[in-house]
Design an enzyme around this catalytic site. Structure first.
Site, short mmCIF file in Angstrom:
data_model
loop_
_atom_site.label_atom_id
_atom_site.label_comp_id
_atom_site.label_asym_id
_atom_site.label_seq_id
_atom_site.Cartn_x
_atom_site.Cartn_y
_atom_site.Cartn_z
CE1 TYR A 32 41.63 35.71 36.59
CE2 TYR A 32 41.08 35.11 38.84
CZ TYR A 32 41.63 34.79 37.62
OH TYR A 32 42.16 33.54 37.42
CG HIS A 92 47.94 35.26 36.61
ND1 HIS A 92 46.83 36.08 36.72
CD2 HIS A 92 47.46 34.07 36.18
CE1 HIS A 92 45.74 35.40 36.39
NE2 HIS A 92 46.11 34.18 36.04
#
Length: 266
Positions: A32, A92
């Site tokens: 992000y 992730h």
């Protein structure tokens, strides 16, 4: 609260909006590119409510491009530098584009080893994975030296129940955490969700969040809109409970659809 925006103003607005609502978990990721921005926003907003770093939970994730021991170690240390420590660091994704599948098993093991070492050093409070299928979880159980991951974060909503993965979590004491509970705004307009929302006099988004909560799933909605954050938070405290019939009606929407990447195809 999932915090994925890279806009300083929007991010600080979201943090400012959700803290008074009782939100204490903030979900970010290396991908992000906003860990530093989130840290800054928290440093501004927490003192306004007499809160400290110890009062909140930070979840972050190792970027797929940082798979492998060396990359995972250095990138996670960088993530930690923004928060002092990280409460829960996840891998992730099990794969990364452009890498032969044959290479990934060794890279995944190296990534996990790096997280285990950082947890042992006290820099990570907990470690887990995201988007792992049962096959990847079974593989992890072969090389882990610290037992099963504490958390598995995966897509979860009425069209994707993740029954097999959730069964693994139940068997091995792993906390399942569901993301994309609103199906990227595709689910709210569905007739079934609209019907239940009208019946219960709540919003479609609240129906979807209540369905997940009543399934026993920790769910993390994402929004960059302060009003929507407040609407979502209301789902936890308004006392409204979906009936068995309504739950079964929503259950019937299951068709295995994934709005995000399918980890089976990585």
């Amino acid at each position: 609260a999932v915090v994925s925006t890279q806009s300083t103003g929007i991010l600080q607005g979201v943090v400012a909006a959700v803290i008074p609502l009782g939100v204490r978990l903030f979900d970010t990721a290396q991908w992000y590119e906003n860990e530093a921005l989130l840290s800054e926003a928290l440093s501004i907003e927490l003192p306004k409510h007499n809160l400290t770093r110890e009062d909140i939970v930070i979840v972050s994730k190792v970027h797929p491009r940082n798979h492998g021991y060396d990359q995972a170690l250095s990138s996670t240390l960088d993530s930690i530098s923004h928060f002092g420590y990280i409460d829960m660091m996840l891998v992730h994704w099990p794969g990364m584009h452009g890498s032969a599948q044959a290479d990934m098993g060794e890279l995944r093991a190296g990534t996990w080893k790096a997280l285990e070492e950082l947890k042992a050093a006290g820099k990570l409070r907990g470690i887990g994975v995201s988007n792992y299928t049962v096959a990847y979880l079974n593989e992890l159980m072969e090389y882990t030296t610290t037992g099963a991951p504490a958390v598995l974060q995966s897509e979860f909503h009425p069209r994707c129940h993740q029954a097999e993965v959730r069964e693994f979590c139940s068997t091995h004491g792993v906390q399942f955490m569901g993301y994309t509970p609103l199906g990227r705004n595709d689910l709210a307009p569905k007739a079934t969700i609209q019907l239940v929302a009208k019946k219960m006099q709540i919003t479609p988004s609240q129906v979807l969040l209540k369905w997940a909560l009543q399934k026993g799933v920790v769910t993390i909605p994402r929004s960059s809109n302060a009003e929507r954050c407040a609407e979502n938070a209301q789902s936890w405290v308004d006392g409204v409970v979906l009936s068995k019939e309504d739950m079964e009606l929503i259950d019937a929407m299951e068709d295995g659809h994934k709005y995000c990447w399918n980890p089976d195809l990585l």
